[in-house]
Design an enzyme around this catalytic site. Structure first.
Site, mmCIF file in Angstrom:
data_model
loop_
_atom_site.group_PDB
_atom_site.id
_atom_site.type_symbol
_atom_site.label_atom_id
_atom_site.label_comp_id
_atom_site.label_asym_id
_atom_site.label_seq_id
_atom_site.Cartn_x
_atom_site.Cartn_y
_atom_site.Cartn_z
ATOM 1 N N GLY A 205 10.855 -18.220 -13.159
ATOM 2 C CA GLY A 205 9.698 -19.322 -12.375
ATOM 3 C C GLY A 205 10.099 -20.376 -11.696
ATOM 4 N N CYS B 237 14.782 -15.890 -18.483
ATOM 5 C CA CYS B 237 15.539 -17.345 -17.335
ATOM 6 C C CYS B 237 14.377 -18.400 -17.780
ATOM 7 C CB CYS B 237 14.917 -16.855 -15.593
ATOM 8 S SG CYS B 237 15.682 -18.029 -14.348
ATOM 9 N N TYR B 238 13.300 -18.783 -16.173
ATOM 10 C CA TYR B 238 12.469 -19.838 -16.534
ATOM 11 C C TYR B 238 12.478 -19.781 -18.196
ATOM 12 C CZ TYR B 238 9.559 -24.340 -16.700
ATOM 13 O OH TYR B 238 8.618 -24.581 -16.892
ATOM 14 N N HIS C 149 18.004 -11.691 -14.955
ATOM 15 C CA HIS C 149 16.415 -11.182 -14.607
ATOM 16 C C HIS C 149 16.868 -9.486 -14.710
ATOM 17 C CE1 HIS C 149 13.958 -14.544 -12.922
ATOM 18 N NE2 HIS C 149 15.086 -15.132 -12.901
ATOM 19 N N GLU D 299 14.512 -7.320 -14.704
ATOM 20 C CA GLU D 299 12.811 -6.628 -13.817
ATOM 21 C C GLU D 299 13.494 -6.346 -12.439
ATOM 22 O OE1 GLU D 299 12.102 -10.762 -13.923
ATOM 23 O OE2 GLU D 299 12.979 -9.701 -15.368
ATOM 24 N N SER E 124 -13.209 3.533 2.316
ATOM 25 C CA SER E 124 -12.615 3.228 3.959
ATOM 26 C C SER E 124 -11.507 4.324 4.195
ATOM 27 C CB SER E 124 -11.630 2.335 4.280
ATOM 28 O OG SER E 124 -10.342 2.578 3.277
ATOM 29 N N GLY E 125 -11.141 5.054 3.771
ATOM 30 C CA GLY E 125 -10.469 6.212 4.666
ATOM 31 C C GLY E 125 -8.797 6.184 4.203
ATOM 32 N N GLY E 126 -8.504 4.889 3.371
ATOM 33 C CA GLY E 126 -7.400 4.550 2.542
ATOM 34 C C GLY E 126 -6.987 5.454 1.373
ATOM 35 N N VAL E 127 -5.815 5.025 0.437
ATOM 36 C CA VAL E 127 -6.070 5.917 -0.741
ATOM 37 C C VAL E 127 -6.843 5.291 -1.686
ATOM 38 C CG1 VAL E 127 -3.719 7.000 -2.061
ATOM 39 C CG2 VAL E 127 -3.621 6.810 -0.047
ATOM 40 N N ASP E 128 -7.031 4.187 -1.609
ATOM 41 C CA ASP E 128 -7.571 3.531 -3.263
ATOM 42 C C ASP E 128 -9.037 4.068 -2.891
ATOM 43 O OD1 ASP E 128 -4.513 2.692 -3.333
ATOM 44 O OD2 ASP E 128 -5.603 0.213 -1.480
ATOM 45 N N SER E 129 -9.649 3.633 -1.521
ATOM 46 C CA SER E 129 -11.192 3.454 -1.553
ATOM 47 C C SER E 129 -10.915 5.308 -2.324
ATOM 48 C CB SER E 129 -11.430 3.379 -0.827
ATOM 49 O OG SER E 129 -10.895 3.640 0.528
ATOM 50 N N SER E 130 -10.584 6.050 -1.898
ATOM 51 C CA SER E 130 -10.596 7.587 -1.324
ATOM 52 C C SER E 130 -10.000 7.763 -3.105
ATOM 53 C CB SER E 130 -9.940 8.155 -0.561
ATOM 54 O OG SER E 130 -10.051 8.551 1.035
ATOM 55 N N LYS F 145 0.258 0.400 -7.061
ATOM 56 C CA LYS F 145 -0.722 2.175 -5.379
ATOM 57 C C LYS F 145 0.392 2.712 -6.418
ATOM 58 C CE LYS F 145 -1.470 2.424 -1.630
ATOM 59 N NZ LYS F 145 -3.084 2.113 -0.862
#
Length: 521
Positions: free
Chosen positions: A55, A82-83, A172, A174, A226-232, A377
């Site tokens: 942080g 870290c923090y 870090h 990650e 919408s035609g995007g990957v998520d909504s599809s 994603k």
């Protein structure tokens, strides 16, 4: 979700999401919660382990963030970064001070003692590259801790209390700049917390189908496609769960990429046989956007019209005699959720943020179905493959809900949109021909509100400038530009200038994308 869970307490680091990404990659379910609500999250999740993020604050400042005392009282393993290391030390009786030499960037840690945290990864006496980002540092460890690793400017680079299973690092693990960091995180969740890798898209698919059926029952659901990957992916998953209780509504606002609307309709109506209402509302949207140059006004106009068209179509569906839809489905992802309750107090969003409407209108009287809200994603793409969606579609670059409107700064006109669509199609075609499409997270063209003098053959022109952008990313929260070679850029620029009337100059955008920023404006 019946998975053993790791709670990640967010103290505001820009890379907190990467901790979750590394754990998900290891097959471990985890959730990120800001420190302000971590007490409630800890009680609800009953996690098998807790990770404190980094942080920007200073533990030495009065009122700076702290971890919930319940975490220490519960006796679960803790990894503090870290923090996180600093607040853990301060809360358990150690000392943190500023004014010492800071470390930002690459450093080396020397391993002094063995630990389950780096068992099989690092050896005692070895020196290993890590990524540091700190100003303050721990100067006195709490009782029970010992130093397991040190660096030039962090005498307690790794400090552990094996008895209480507390592990702290000043670096870090990650980030990719700590090459062995992902393996350290795996050791924490597997060897120290004792978790198995049960977070898979196959299991998620089965669990979410059961959850959707339990939530929806016999009611009807409408999905804004919408035609995007998520909504599809959300639509295919929901359809698998409840069949024709789902109706998708695809609103073509005239701001999509070349041929995209027809491709969406063909795939969902013809291939998947999912009930689909396709609405060509392009005239409505383009008329409303005429003369609008302010980007925020554009986004709000598109969002408002989308809801109005969507509501009108929902009323038509309700009039078919099969019942009024009670649920609205949308492709909310986990980064949307994180941003809406972020450390910095980001706005709460109750409808997919790419439509930017700022909330689901109360008049809609619907409940939300959000089957992807726990996924990043790349996990959505993995789920899409699990559901049988074609790779060519799953791998499609993300596209914003406001579409070409935000890639056409200034006033939007039909002619400018046509130019932009053609330039974008040429650019993506060149990327595919070069075999680079899957190596890039997102690539697109932008038509700048600038016209310049140029000479084409024996003619003088006064035409628009086209900007090209391509970025690499994992989750879309942060991104860096893709390093095209000049030969590629030369080919793409030459084709665009030759094939798209109205453009006489092409530039390449090499800016990076920090967390939370939008794609162009």
């Amino acid at each position: 979700m019946q998975h053993a869970t790791i709670l990640i307490i967010d103290f505001g680091s820009q890379v907190t999401q990467l901790i979750a990404r590394r754990l998900r990659e290891a097959g471990i379910y985890c959730e990120i919660h800001p420190y302000q609500s971590a007490d409630a999250a800890f009680e609800r999740l009953q996690p098998k382990g807790v990770i404190f993020s980094g942080g920007p604050d200073s533990v030495t400042r009065d009122g700076s963030p702290r971890a919930p005392e319940a975490v220490f009282a519960a006796g679960v393993p803790v990894l503090a970064i870290c923090y996180g290391q600093q607040t853990l030390a301060a809360q358990l009786g150690g000392r943190v001070e500023g004014g010492h030499a800071a470390e930002f960037g690459r450093a080396e840690v020397e391993i002094l003692t063995a630990s389950p945290l780096f068992d099989g990864v690092w050896e005692v006496g070895g020196r290993y590259p890590v990524w540091m980002s700190h100003g303050d540092r721990v100067t006195q460890l709490p009782e029970g801790f010992e130093v397991a690793g040190t660096s030039e400017n962090a005498p307690f680079a790794i400090a552990v209390d094996e008895a209480r299973r507390y592990y702290t690092t000043m670096f870090h693990p990650e980030v990719v700049h700590t090459p062995d960091g992902a393996r350290l995180l795996k050791n924490f969740v597997h060897r120290i917390c004792g978790l198995t890798s049960d977070w898979t898209m196959s299991a998620y698919r089965a669990e979410m189908i059961a959850k959707i059926r339990a939530q929806v029952g016999t009611e009807r659901v409408i999905c804004g496609l919408s035609g995007g990957v998520d909504s599809s992916v959300a639509a295919v998953l929901i359809h698998e769960a409840i069949g024709d209780q789902l109706t998708c509504i695809f609103v073509d606002h005239g701001l999509m990429r070349q041929n995209e609307g027809a491709e969406v309709v063909a795939m969902f109506r013809d291939h998947y046989n999912i009930p689909l209402v396709a609405v060509d509302a392009s005239e409505t949207f383009l008329d409303a956007l005429a003369g609008v140059s302010d980007p925020e006004t554009k986004r709000k106009t598109i969002g408002r019209l989308f809801i109005e068209v969507f509501e009108a179509e929902a009323r038509k569906i309700a009039a078919d005699g099969k019942g009024v839809p009670s649920f609205l489905a949308q492709g909310t992802l986990y980064p949307d959720v994180i941003e809406s309750v972020s450390f910095s107090g980001g706005p709460s969003v109750t409808i997919k943020s790419h439509h930017n409407v700022g909330g689901l209108p109360e008049r809609m009287h619907m409940q939300l179905v959000e089957p992807l809200r726990e996924l990043f994603k790349d996990e959505v793409r993995a789920l899409g493959r699990e559901l049988g969606l074609p790779d060519a579609f799953i791998g499609r670059h993300p596209f914003p809900g406001p579409g070409l409107a935000i890639r056409c700064p200034g006033a939007v006109t039909r002619d400018k949109l046509d130019m932009l669509r053609k330039a974008d199609a040429v650019y993506l075609d060149e990327i595919r021909k070069a075999g680079l499409y899957d190596a890039i997270w997102q690539a697109f063209a932008v038509l700048l509100p600038v016209q310049t003098v140029g000479v084409m053959g024996d003619y003088r022109t006064y035409d628009f400038v086209c900007a090209l952008r391509a970025v690499t990313s994992i989750d879309g929260m942060t991104a860096d530009f893709f390093p095209f070679d000049m030969a590629f850029l030369g080919r793409a620029a030459t084709r665009i200038i030759n094939e798209v009337k109205g453009i006489n100059r092409v530039v390449y955008d090499v800016t990076s994308k920090p967390p939370g920023t939008i794609e162009w404006e």
